[in-house]
Scaffold this motif. Sequence first.
Motif, PDB file in Angstrom:
ATOM      1  N   ARG A 123       0.816  -1.067   0.001  1.00  0.00           N
ATOM      2  CA  ARG A 123       0.063   0.052   0.008  1.00  0.00           C
ATOM      3  C   ARG A 123       1.185   0.912  -0.040  1.00  0.00           C
ATOM      4  NH1 ARG A 123      -4.166  -1.973   4.927  1.00  0.00           N
ATOM      5  NH2 ARG A 123      -4.991  -3.787   3.767  1.00  0.00           N
ATOM      6  N   VAL A 124       0.687   2.323  -0.895  1.00  0.00           N
ATOM      7  CA  VAL A 124       1.280   3.414  -0.992  1.00  0.00           C
ATOM      8  C   VAL A 124       0.616   4.622  -0.581  1.00  0.00           C
ATOM      9  CG1 VAL A 124       2.760   4.990  -2.420  1.00  0.00           C
ATOM     10  CG2 VAL A 124       2.920   2.198  -2.911  1.00  0.00           C
ATOM     11  N   ALA A 125       1.154   5.280   0.138  1.00  0.00           N
ATOM     12  CA  ALA A 125       0.376   6.646   0.747  1.00  0.00           C
ATOM     13  C   ALA A 125       1.006   7.761   0.445  1.00  0.00           C
ATOM     14  CB  ALA A 125       0.132   6.581   2.447  1.00  0.00           C
ATOM     15  N   VAL A 126       0.387   8.608  -0.287  1.00  0.00           N
ATOM     16  CA  VAL A 126       1.185   9.707  -0.958  1.00  0.00           C
ATOM     17  C   VAL A 126       0.500  11.025  -0.382  1.00  0.00           C
ATOM     18  CG1 VAL A 126       1.919  11.016  -3.125  1.00  0.00           C
ATOM     19  CG2 VAL A 126       1.513   8.328  -2.980  1.00  0.00           C
ATOM     20  N   GLU A 127       1.374  11.985   0.213  1.00  0.00           N
ATOM     21  CA  GLU A 127       0.908  13.254   0.626  1.00  0.00           C
ATOM     22  C   GLU A 127       0.900  14.410  -0.351  1.00  0.00           C
ATOM     23  OE1 GLU A 127       0.281  14.764   3.851  1.00  0.00           O
ATOM     24  OE2 GLU A 127       0.461  12.866   5.099  1.00  0.00           O
ATOM     25  N   LYS A 128      -0.024  15.250  -0.282  1.00  0.00           N
ATOM     26  CA  LYS A 128      -0.258  16.076  -1.054  1.00  0.00           C
ATOM     27  C   LYS A 128       1.268  17.072  -1.084  1.00  0.00           C
ATOM     28  CE  LYS A 128      -1.128  20.378   1.604  1.00  0.00           C
ATOM     29  NZ  LYS A 128      -0.346  21.476   1.555  1.00  0.00           N
ATOM     30  N   PRO A 129       1.466  17.786  -1.998  1.00  0.00           N
ATOM     31  CA  PRO A 129       0.590  18.146  -3.286  1.00  0.00           C
ATOM     32  C   PRO A 129       0.714  16.998  -4.171  1.00  0.00           C
ATOM     33  CG  PRO A 129       2.728  19.333  -3.348  1.00  0.00           C
ATOM     34  CD  PRO A 129       2.661  18.406  -2.056  1.00  0.00           C
ATOM     35  N   PHE A 130      -0.510  16.867  -5.059  1.00  0.00           N
ATOM     36  CA  PHE A 130      -0.448  15.713  -6.133  1.00  0.00           C
ATOM     37  C   PHE A 130      -0.133  16.489  -7.347  1.00  0.00           C
ATOM     38  CE2 PHE A 130      -4.032  14.604  -2.894  1.00  0.00           C
ATOM     39  CZ  PHE A 130      -3.027  13.806  -2.266  1.00  0.00           C
ATOM     40  N   GLY A 131       1.014  16.975  -7.487  1.00  0.00           N
ATOM     41  CA  GLY A 131       1.528  17.379  -8.742  1.00  0.00           C
ATOM     42  C   GLY A 131       1.529  19.174  -8.358  1.00  0.00           C
ATOM     43  N   GLU A 132       1.800  19.880  -9.263  1.00  0.00           N
ATOM     44  CA  GLU A 132       1.876  21.322  -9.051  1.00  0.00           C
ATOM     45  C   GLU A 132       1.310  21.845 -10.117  1.00  0.00           C
ATOM     46  OE1 GLU A 132       6.141  21.931 -11.543  1.00  0.00           O
ATOM     47  OE2 GLU A 132       6.340  21.942  -9.421  1.00  0.00           O
ATOM     48  N   ASP A 133       0.474  21.113 -11.072  1.00  0.00           N
ATOM     49  CA  ASP A 133      -0.694  21.849 -12.020  1.00  0.00           C
ATOM     50  C   ASP A 133      -1.288  20.742 -12.726  1.00  0.00           C
ATOM     51  OD1 ASP A 133       1.278  20.652 -13.773  1.00  0.00           O
ATOM     52  OD2 ASP A 133       2.051  22.738 -14.190  1.00  0.00           O
ATOM     53  N   LEU A 134      -2.310  21.233 -13.338  1.00  0.00           N
ATOM     54  CA  LEU A 134      -2.921  20.015 -14.049  1.00  0.00           C
ATOM     55  C   LEU A 134      -2.099  19.092 -14.623  1.00  0.00           C
ATOM     56  CD1 LEU A 134      -5.751  18.430 -14.307  1.00  0.00           C
ATOM     57  CD2 LEU A 134      -6.263  20.174 -16.391  1.00  0.00           C
ATOM     58  N   ASP A 135      -1.120  19.260 -15.464  1.00  0.00           N
ATOM     59  CA  ASP A 135      -0.485  18.313 -16.303  1.00  0.00           C
ATOM     60  C   ASP A 135       0.354  17.466 -15.596  1.00  0.00           C
ATOM     61  OD1 ASP A 135      -1.365  19.511 -18.842  1.00  0.00           O
ATOM     62  OD2 ASP A 135       0.255  20.713 -19.082  1.00  0.00           O
ATOM     63  N   SER A 136       1.047  18.101 -14.705  1.00  0.00           N
ATOM     64  CA  SER A 136       1.899  17.369 -13.641  1.00  0.00           C
ATOM     65  C   SER A 136       1.067  16.190 -12.708  1.00  0.00           C
ATOM     66  CB  SER A 136       2.774  18.122 -12.939  1.00  0.00           C
ATOM     67  OG  SER A 136       2.033  19.112 -11.864  1.00  0.00           O
ATOM     68  N   ALA A 137      -0.129  16.597 -12.343  1.00  0.00           N
ATOM     69  CA  ALA A 137      -1.085  15.711 -11.873  1.00  0.00           C
ATOM     70  C   ALA A 137      -1.323  14.515 -12.584  1.00  0.00           C
ATOM     71  CB  ALA A 137      -2.380  16.564 -11.268  1.00  0.00           C
ATOM     72  N   ARG A 138      -1.740  14.793 -13.754  1.00  0.00           N
ATOM     73  CA  ARG A 138      -1.978  13.863 -14.847  1.00  0.00           C
ATOM     74  C   ARG A 138      -0.792  12.798 -14.774  1.00  0.00           C
ATOM     75  NH1 ARG A 138      -5.039  17.697 -18.992  1.00  0.00           N
ATOM     76  NH2 ARG A 138      -7.241  17.362 -18.173  1.00  0.00           N
ATOM     77  N   GLU A 139       0.492  13.205 -15.224  1.00  0.00           N
ATOM     78  CA  GLU A 139       1.556  12.780 -15.045  1.00  0.00           C
ATOM     79  C   GLU A 139       1.944  11.555 -14.076  1.00  0.00           C
ATOM     80  OE1 GLU A 139       4.892  15.077 -15.868  1.00  0.00           O
ATOM     81  OE2 GLU A 139       3.912  15.790 -18.034  1.00  0.00           O
TER      82      GLU A 139
END
Length: 418
Positions: A123-139
């Motif tokens: 199980r992988v727990a990831v803290e925010k920020p989830f990317g720094e903009d929409l494109d990086s969040a998608r990546e």
Amino acid sequence: MILGGLGDLATRYLIPALAELHRSGALPEDLRVIGVARRDLDTADYRNQLWDDAVEQGVDQNGFDVVLDLVRYARADATDPAQLGRLDLPDQGSIVFYLALPPAIFAEVFTAITALGLGDRVRVAVEKPFGEDLDSARELNQLLDDCFSDDRVFRVDHFLGHPSIRRLPRLRATSLFASIWDARHLESIEVVWDETIALEGRAGYYDHTGALRDMLQNHLLQVLAVAAMEPADDPGGDDVASARLDVLRRVEARPETSVRARYTAGAIDGEMVPAYVDEPDVDPDRGTETLAEVELEIDSSRWMGTAVRLRSGKALGDDRRCVVLRARDSDDQMVLGLAPASISLRVGDMTLRSLPAAPEPSAYARVLADLFAGDRRWFVSGAEAEEQWRIVAPVLERWSRGEPELGEYPAGSQGIVG
């Protein structure tokens, strides 16, 4: 496995939350905890540091020694699969990798974990920020999809662990509030997180982030989604996450009314606070905002016509952390306190305030309990993370053009109100 085991997240929140779970009897019996970092320490040194940090922060030491007995330290680079592979990992059971690390190295860490070949035990727990903009969040979401099955990924927004947020779906489902939870009865919804604290030594992170990315884009949008989602047949059921997503897909920002500002020198509780631009490690030319305010619209039959505002600021005169729902055509309002949890109703010239009958779990204690149980209802989906960036993108684009001008407010004041 706390990757980044010497950071503030681990020492100030995760380890104390484990002690809290122990005191409530909710700690898994077979739990082992490994703090992983690159510093040359042994387990005794690590436990001593955790204890010293707990004492310094005033953490309840009851049961803390029991948790420390479960903790050991391992020196490793979390981006190196060979070093992770040399750790003493159990042969069976689930292994939670909690990434208390800078987002810039997430991709390398995901790849290193995948190389261990642990499959569905991870199980992988990831803290925010989830990317720094929409494109990086998608990546980032694509990378997670490539490395792990979706049910193995837990995107943490600890605001979804706040007791007041967890109880909100049941509160609005009661007969007292269900019939008035819409635009016909509510003129506005305001989500506020104003703080008296300033930077607290976080300039290295904050000066590259700012109030909008740090608070509004993630925490406050999630709070709004819970407050505005459609009532569920089971307010505590599995459709809570999808209901939040439905709200976010209908939210649009009004960038032309947004406000951004940073604090100047002033006094808070009698102590002088330097101007933001004079704080250590701040680059004044970066133009980072310490206060952000954004108006939104929710394009749904339930909320069309209700004004929505998100606001967060630092170094202000008062701590104000709440959701405010104001009635239409009257001064009546409900204030849902987020930290500490409370509910107050103002009806006419009367104000009624309710506090929890007993101490409640902290947000991170709830996060860890859900993580151990594999319960993903109160974690952020990849689609939610992308929608949140979509919502704030027009505001960030306008700000990048210097619109509106960056305002200023004295530390210890009420800030700038749009």
